[in-house]
Scaffold this motif. Structure first.
Motif, PDB file in Angstrom:
ATOM      1  N   TYR A  81       0.844  -1.222  -0.060  1.00 38.04           N
ATOM      2  CA  TYR A  81      -0.070  -0.054   0.060  1.00 38.04           C
ATOM      3  C   TYR A  81       0.813   1.305   0.121  1.00 38.04           C
ATOM      4  CZ  TYR A  81      -3.226   3.522   1.613  1.00 38.04           C
ATOM      5  OH  TYR A  81      -3.951   4.617   1.646  1.00 38.04           O
ATOM      6  N   THR A  82       1.939   1.452   0.769  1.00 39.71           N
ATOM      7  CA  THR A  82       2.659   2.653   1.012  1.00 39.71           C
ATOM      8  C   THR A  82       3.249   2.848  -0.313  1.00 39.71           C
ATOM      9  OG1 THR A  82       3.029   2.260   3.404  1.00 39.71           O
ATOM     10  CG2 THR A  82       4.513   3.676   2.404  1.00 39.71           C
ATOM     11  N   LYS A  83       4.064   1.941  -0.717  1.00 35.56           N
ATOM     12  CA  LYS A  83       4.925   1.784  -1.950  1.00 35.56           C
ATOM     13  C   LYS A  83       3.864   2.314  -3.197  1.00 35.56           C
ATOM     14  CE  LYS A  83       9.045   0.741  -0.592  1.00 35.56           C
ATOM     15  NZ  LYS A  83       9.777   1.545  -0.515  1.00 35.56           N
ATOM     16  N   SER A  84       2.597   1.738  -3.147  1.00 34.55           N
ATOM     17  CA  SER A  84       1.539   2.208  -4.273  1.00 34.55           C
ATOM     18  C   SER A  84       1.342   3.499  -4.404  1.00 34.55           C
ATOM     19  CB  SER A  84       0.530   1.374  -4.157  1.00 34.55           C
ATOM     20  OG  SER A  84       0.617   0.129  -4.209  1.00 34.55           O
ATOM     21  N   VAL A  85       1.238   4.189  -3.036  1.00 27.38           N
ATOM     22  CA  VAL A  85       0.802   5.738  -2.925  1.00 27.38           C
ATOM     23  C   VAL A  85       1.966   6.409  -3.298  1.00 27.38           C
ATOM     24  CG1 VAL A  85       0.761   7.593  -1.198  1.00 27.38           C
ATOM     25  CG2 VAL A  85      -0.625   5.234  -0.785  1.00 27.38           C
ATOM     26  N   GLN A  86       3.210   5.985  -3.093  1.00 27.76           N
ATOM     27  CA  GLN A  86       4.390   6.627  -3.452  1.00 27.76           C
ATOM     28  C   GLN A  86       4.575   6.583  -4.910  1.00 27.76           C
ATOM     29  OE1 GLN A  86       7.640   4.705  -1.595  1.00 27.76           O
ATOM     30  NE2 GLN A  86       7.295   5.806   0.637  1.00 27.76           N
ATOM     31  N   MET A  87       4.093   5.414  -5.483  1.00 27.87           N
ATOM     32  CA  MET A  87       4.192   5.338  -7.007  1.00 27.87           C
ATOM     33  C   MET A  87       3.407   6.212  -7.818  1.00 27.87           C
ATOM     34  SD  MET A  87       5.973   4.039  -9.457  1.00 27.87           S
ATOM     35  CE  MET A  87       7.379   2.797  -8.882  1.00 27.87           C
ATOM     36  N   ALA A  88       1.935   6.274  -7.141  1.00 28.36           N
ATOM     37  CA  ALA A  88       1.078   6.930  -7.904  1.00 28.36           C
ATOM     38  C   ALA A  88       1.393   8.404  -7.846  1.00 28.36           C
ATOM     39  CB  ALA A  88      -0.266   6.633  -6.981  1.00 28.36           C
ATOM     40  N   LYS A  89       2.133   8.883  -6.812  1.00 28.24           N
ATOM     41  CA  LYS A  89       2.419  10.256  -6.738  1.00 28.24           C
ATOM     42  C   LYS A  89       3.563  10.656  -7.570  1.00 28.24           C
ATOM     43  CE  LYS A  89       1.602  12.817  -3.107  1.00 28.24           C
ATOM     44  NZ  LYS A  89       1.730  13.598  -1.950  1.00 28.24           N
ATOM     45  N   ILE A 142      -0.823  -0.047 -18.797  1.00 26.26           N
ATOM     46  CA  ILE A 142       0.754  -0.230 -18.366  1.00 26.26           C
ATOM     47  C   ILE A 142       0.655  -1.105 -17.240  1.00 26.26           C
ATOM     48  CG2 ILE A 142       2.738   0.745 -17.771  1.00 26.26           C
ATOM     49  CD1 ILE A 142       2.332   3.028 -19.737  1.00 26.26           C
ATOM     50  N   THR A 143       1.561  -2.109 -17.119  1.00 31.04           N
ATOM     51  CA  THR A 143       1.780  -2.875 -15.704  1.00 31.04           C
ATOM     52  C   THR A 143       3.297  -2.522 -15.470  1.00 31.04           C
ATOM     53  OG1 THR A 143       0.129  -4.356 -16.235  1.00 31.04           O
ATOM     54  CG2 THR A 143       1.809  -4.994 -14.676  1.00 31.04           C
ATOM     55  N   LEU A 144       3.416  -2.298 -14.228  1.00 30.99           N
ATOM     56  CA  LEU A 144       4.701  -1.920 -13.544  1.00 30.99           C
ATOM     57  C   LEU A 144       5.020  -2.956 -12.558  1.00 30.99           C
ATOM     58  CD1 LEU A 144       4.649   1.841 -13.352  1.00 30.99           C
ATOM     59  CD2 LEU A 144       5.803   0.554 -15.053  1.00 30.99           C
ATOM     60  N   TYR A 145       6.057  -3.498 -12.600  1.00 31.57           N
ATOM     61  CA  TYR A 145       6.447  -4.686 -11.884  1.00 31.57           C
ATOM     62  C   TYR A 145       7.354  -4.429 -10.678  1.00 31.57           C
ATOM     63  CZ  TYR A 145       4.158  -7.773 -15.226  1.00 31.57           C
ATOM     64  OH  TYR A 145       3.321  -8.114 -16.073  1.00 31.57           O
ATOM     65  N   ASN A 146       7.363  -5.180  -9.719  1.00 30.76           N
ATOM     66  CA  ASN A 146       8.543  -4.984  -8.738  1.00 30.76           C
ATOM     67  C   ASN A 146       8.488  -3.918  -7.685  1.00 30.76           C
ATOM     68  OD1 ASN A 146      10.748  -6.209  -7.251  1.00 30.76           O
ATOM     69  ND2 ASN A 146      12.208  -5.009  -8.468  1.00 30.76           N
ATOM     70  N   VAL A 147       7.068  -3.359  -7.793  1.00 32.50           N
ATOM     71  CA  VAL A 147       6.808  -1.897  -7.071  1.00 32.50           C
ATOM     72  C   VAL A 147       7.174  -2.026  -5.558  1.00 32.50           C
ATOM     73  CG1 VAL A 147       5.111  -0.393  -6.377  1.00 32.50           C
ATOM     74  CG2 VAL A 147       5.069  -1.197  -8.762  1.00 32.50           C
ATOM     75  N   LEU A 290       8.960  16.466  -2.240  1.00 33.61           N
ATOM     76  CA  LEU A 290       7.527  15.900  -2.245  1.00 33.61           C
ATOM     77  C   LEU A 290       7.533  15.248  -1.095  1.00 33.61           C
ATOM     78  CD1 LEU A 290       7.645  14.549  -5.942  1.00 33.61           C
ATOM     79  CD2 LEU A 290       6.516  16.998  -4.885  1.00 33.61           C
ATOM     80  N   ASP A 291       6.291  15.153  -0.475  1.00 31.59           N
ATOM     81  CA  ASP A 291       5.867  14.272   0.714  1.00 31.59           C
ATOM     82  C   ASP A 291       5.271  13.182  -0.122  1.00 31.59           C
ATOM     83  OD1 ASP A 291       4.926  13.062   2.584  1.00 31.59           O
ATOM     84  OD2 ASP A 291       4.242  14.846   3.544  1.00 31.59           O
ATOM     85  N   LEU A 292       5.698  12.129  -0.229  1.00 30.10           N
ATOM     86  CA  LEU A 292       5.420  11.022  -1.099  1.00 30.10           C
ATOM     87  C   LEU A 292       4.393   9.994  -0.227  1.00 30.10           C
ATOM     88  CD1 LEU A 292       8.549  10.202  -3.240  1.00 30.10           C
ATOM     89  CD2 LEU A 292       6.454  11.399  -3.985  1.00 30.10           C
ATOM     90  N   ASP A 293       4.227  10.446   0.934  1.00 30.68           N
ATOM     91  CA  ASP A 293       3.424   9.411   1.749  1.00 30.68           C
ATOM     92  C   ASP A 293       2.068  10.046   2.082  1.00 30.68           C
ATOM     93  OD1 ASP A 293       5.404   7.209   2.053  1.00 30.68           O
ATOM     94  OD2 ASP A 293       6.349   8.728   3.589  1.00 30.68           O
ATOM     95  N   LYS A 294       2.064  11.321   1.995  1.00 33.14           N
ATOM     96  CA  LYS A 294       0.811  12.152   2.394  1.00 33.14           C
ATOM     97  C   LYS A 294      -0.031  12.423   1.261  1.00 33.14           C
ATOM     98  CE  LYS A 294      -0.886  16.363   4.827  1.00 33.14           C
ATOM     99  NZ  LYS A 294      -0.556  17.731   5.424  1.00 33.14           N
TER     100      LYS A 294
END
Length: 295
Positions: A81-89, A142-147, A290-294
């Motif tokens: 979940y946390t990595k997904s938020v970071q990647m989305a931002k 687009i699929t991104l792996y190893n997130v 950037l605040d990549l978690d908020k």
């Protein structure tokens, strides 16, 4: 006599069917399905995705593992979940916003970018033991792996594993929408090696002198074309100049192909790759702010 026997048989059959129907009714069966769709509660991240992806771009950002979206040829795990938020931002900041700025509106991304970004937590490997960094399916996803392994402060790693991949796959969609000239394929037409690219060239030190910006670029003309775009826009002028120096006798081949790529993007899409690279590098330099978690 035969007619009487036939009538008796029909009566018994009807009676049997009536008895079966009555028995089923006594079991208390009803028309409601016992199979229920799984319910999930919308969270803050889901609402953020709607605000940042769905509403402005009509892009669905999927971070939950779904069998229907996953390739069963690989053993995969869900994205954290946390990595997904970071990647989305990061995708929003380093990709979507950059294309918005270079084209002057959100319409370019809304019209041509895949309608889904799908995250997978683990890597996927091909039969030749090379890692799949990303895939694009019919211009839709687009699929991104190893997130789960993403290091958000390491720009070089972000580009190598994720953002070069996004630019690469997006460039495929662009050239499939408006084809590039056949001149490109003729420059190194007899030198493409298909699936043996990873055994033919171990690094760019070997591929560049043969006219390929990367080992993977030697697999096919389309891959060569989009590798030039993705590597150029994620490389600083100094890094690109160093690559051209490594090319040696292959410099003329790489330069000739890149000229076609540059003109294609400018004439077909009104995108100056120099400007696109400038914006990509500028935003990369601001990741630390950037605040990549908020959300």
């Amino acid at each position: 006599m035969k007619t009487m026997i036939r009538n008796i048989t029909n009566i018994l059959f009807v009676a049997l069917m009536f008895a079966l129907i009555s028995a089923c009714g006594e079991d208390g069966l009803n028309a409601d399905s016992v199979i229920k769709e799984s319910q999930r509660e919308e969270n803050d991240f889901d609402r953020w995705i709607i605000q940042k992806y769905v509403t402005p771009y009509n892009i669905d950002f999927k971070y939950r593992m779904e069998d229907i979206e996953s390739d069963r040829d690989y053993n995969l795990v869900p994205a954290n979940y946390t990595k997904s938020v970071q990647m989305a931002k990061l995708v929003d900041f380093l990709c979507l916003q950059v294309y918005d700025e270079v084209t002057g509106s959100k319409e370019f991304i809304r019209s041509y970018f895949p309608k889904m970004i799908h995250l997978v937590g683990s890597p996927a490997y091909r039969n030749n033991n090379t890692m799949v960094l990303g895939t694009a399916e019919g211009g839709l996803k687009i699929t991104l792996y190893n997130v789960n392994a993403v290091k958000v402060t390491d720009v070089e790693e972000l580009n190598r594993f994720y953002f070069k991949t996004i630019h690469h796959e997006f460039a495929h969609i662009l050239h499939q929408t408006i084809p590039y000239t056949t001149d490109f394929k003729e420059i190194t037409g007899s030198s493409y090696v298909k699936d043996s690219w990873n055994t033919t060239y171990s690094s760019e030190n070997e591929s560049l002198p043969k006219g390929f910006i990367s080992p993977y670029a030697s697999s096919a003309p389309d891959e060569d074309f989009v590798e030039l775009i993705s590597i150029y826009v994620t490389s600083s002028p100094e890094v690109w100049a160093e690559k051209m120096k490594k090319a040696g006798e292959g410099l003329g081949l790489v330069t000739a192909k890149f000229e076609i790529v540059y003109n294609y993007m400018l004439n077909s899409w009104n995108i100056d790759l120099n400007k696109l690279r400038e914006l990509v590098l500028r935003n990369e330099s601001k990741i630390g702010n950037l605040d990549l978690d908020k959300l």
